[in-house]
Scaffold this active site. Sequence first.
Site, PDB file in Angstrom:
ATOM      1  N   CYS A 150      -4.025  14.528  -3.195  1.00 12.13           N
ATOM      2  CA  CYS A 150      -4.784  13.777  -2.192  1.00 12.13           C
ATOM      3  C   CYS A 150      -5.001  12.351  -2.662  1.00 12.13           C
ATOM      4  CB  CYS A 150      -6.132  14.453  -1.925  1.00 12.13           C
ATOM      5  SG  CYS A 150      -7.225  14.424  -3.351  1.00 12.13           S
ATOM      6  N   CYS A 195      -6.548  11.794  -6.102  1.00 14.36           N
ATOM      7  CA  CYS A 195      -5.610  11.871  -7.221  1.00 14.36           C
ATOM      8  C   CYS A 195      -4.900  10.534  -7.416  1.00 14.36           C
ATOM      9  CB  CYS A 195      -4.572  12.961  -6.972  1.00 14.36           C
ATOM     10  SG  CYS A 195      -5.249  14.613  -6.758  1.00 14.36           S
ATOM     11  N   ASP A 197      15.882 -20.456  13.590  1.00  9.88           N
ATOM     12  CA  ASP A 197      16.912 -21.401  13.182  1.00  9.88           C
ATOM     13  C   ASP A 197      18.121 -21.211  14.099  1.00  9.88           C
ATOM     14  OD1 ASP A 197      18.263 -23.263  11.277  1.00  9.88           O
ATOM     15  OD2 ASP A 197      19.522 -21.503  10.987  1.00  9.88           O
TER      16      ASP A 197
END
Length: 744
Positions: free
Chosen positions: A10, A13, A421
Amino acid sequence: MELDIEGMTCASCVNRVEKKLGKLEGVQALVNLPLESAHVTVPAGISDEQLVDTVNAAGYKAKVRLPAPAPEAVPGTLRPRLVLAAFLTVPVFLISMVPAFQFPQWGWVAGALALPVVTWAAWPFHRAAAINARHFASTMDTLVSLGVAAAYLFSAWQLFSDPLLTQHPGMEGMGPGGLYFEVAAVVTTFLLLGRYLEANAKQKAGDALHALLSLGAKDATVLKDGRELRVPAEQLQAGDVLVVRPGEKIATDGVVIDGSSAVDASLVTGESVPVEVGPDSRVTGATINTSGRLLVRATRVGSETTLAQMARLVSQAQTGKAPIARLADRISAVFVPVVLAVAALTFILWLLVAGPGATEGLRSAFTAAVAVLVIACPCALGLATPVGLLTGTGRGAQLGILIKGPQVLEDTRTVDTILLDKTGTVTTGALAVDSTLAFEGFAEREVLLLAGAVEAASEHPVARAVAAAAAAAAAQEAGGDRPAMHDAGHLPAVQDFRSAPGGGVTGTVGGRQITAGRTGWLENNGIAITSNQLQAQAAAEAAGATVIWVAVDGTAAGIISLRDTIKPGSAAAIERMKALGLRPILLTGDNAAVAAQVAAAVGIPPADVYAGVLPEGKVDVVKTLQAGGATVAMAGDGVNDAAALAQADLGIAMGSGTDVAIEAADLTVMGNDLSQVVQAIELSRRTLATIKTNLFWAFFYNAVGIPVAALGLLNPMIAGAAMAASSVLVVANSLRLRNFGRKA
């Protein structure tokens, strides 16, 4: 470097591993839960062993990742545990909940059947909880372990304190005192099922990256001393000459030195139309040669190839954290301790309300506290961001879209202006002959063919465009098809050729002296130009064309107009940008006439055109727009775009461009089509929206579930099923991104 980490379940952790590694001086770590990995920046003086030992000391198992890892299968430890748990839970549930299945002393049988479930099957939860407890930490496994253990031990205590509790069928399934063996077994089984489905889903979410890593050719044919040798692709070196036959993959990045063909680059760029290549054309590893035989000189091999760079960018993006993910991490860090406190408070309050000595009150208090522990497991919260990011960036890689980092997702949401561009982005960047104007005494066909014959000896881009148009015209006249590339074989031979850089060319074709080039080149060669002819040149240039002169035997014969062609999908892509709420602005170093012509063709208003802009001027345009309150994206492909790409709030590089431009950008599209730029923004926004949806439901689920459980309105079995379902739903919602860009 990359670490593989086992044992994380989870967000808590994840936080724990990051904090432990962060305590090493100069070490920075980003941990990814679905990938079970950590991207670690390590200074000199910190060894691999120190990193691994630090993670191991935190209660997890780490190892240094090897290059190009194979796809991970669903953890082998989960499947047998789930099978055993399900096999034993069914009879426990039926015996406990259905009076017809009960028999004398059924409670002891239920307890015996549930014991392997809550011990061996639930061992991953207990082990993780114990490891974290050793370090005075808690995770979602702490909640699961406590909930399951409490349900089983409370039931066992009840049974041992009153051995006759289930002496007769139908007794004490749900009566005062109560047995919760079925709760412990069912919760364990549901959570194992949820974990198993998560592992399957996470594997699918990572399939795109693993598929990307496996695209490359496994071996290649190398030409050495006139012999063809088959060698493993990893042994290739820069400078090797590869023989690529029709239907074969090109083993590495390189340049075509002989042959012509069409190359299917869809695996890398996402574009379905094959690209014509010939001598001097750049080719990318993992693309497929579809027709002619090619000789390719390897330019980049191993970890330097485009494919390796793509995989590296995708992996880094999946390992990083978006700002929205850090919010979830901060919440998860304090979530479990708060839940433990809420569960304890729930138990105490229920006892106080029931009064001392009330058996039913003890039962209700216990039920509510266990339900709080089970319903609060923040699995969905921990998975909400990384699984969404994993799936979105993986799908992007399949479409030829590289998202450099998770913060890019936030940037695309706020962008309101996009600078485009012109050359190489909106247009092809390759000049093509637009028209030929012949002066009195000459024919257009004659002017084009003579100019093409002499220009065929030059390598200048303008010369190649003229030669290609002349060769095509000559081929058609001879009854052939238009050649895909320049083919000087269709043109008359040239003699006494000479050229001047930036000026023009001259030579003898069929006994006639041909001169082609700029105005000054003709004047230097003593060729007179009339005022009417100069007016024709001015009119062509005012319409946005590049003009070269052609003279025959000292007399001006005509002018040839060339234009930078607009990419077929540019106009449609710009319309899609507008639909996304973006303001497209054209930026170019070309003159105002050329810029206006291109802008009009793709639907950009004249007020949103910046022409004659030098590279440093592009940066100034970005800064000016930003100072005016705009959040600016910039799309470009050249070295002269790199500074502006870096200055923009969101830099988007076209993959056909230079490495410098790609390095400076936040997003890279591997194809040449401007529509991919739009698709990249759409994918980024869709991924961010998916993550937000995941987080909303994860937070909403816990916000509603915990109070309901604390009030005693939620059975622990239902809480366990709902908790497991929430994680699976979050992953399933993320996996919808795998269909992004697919036609219905």
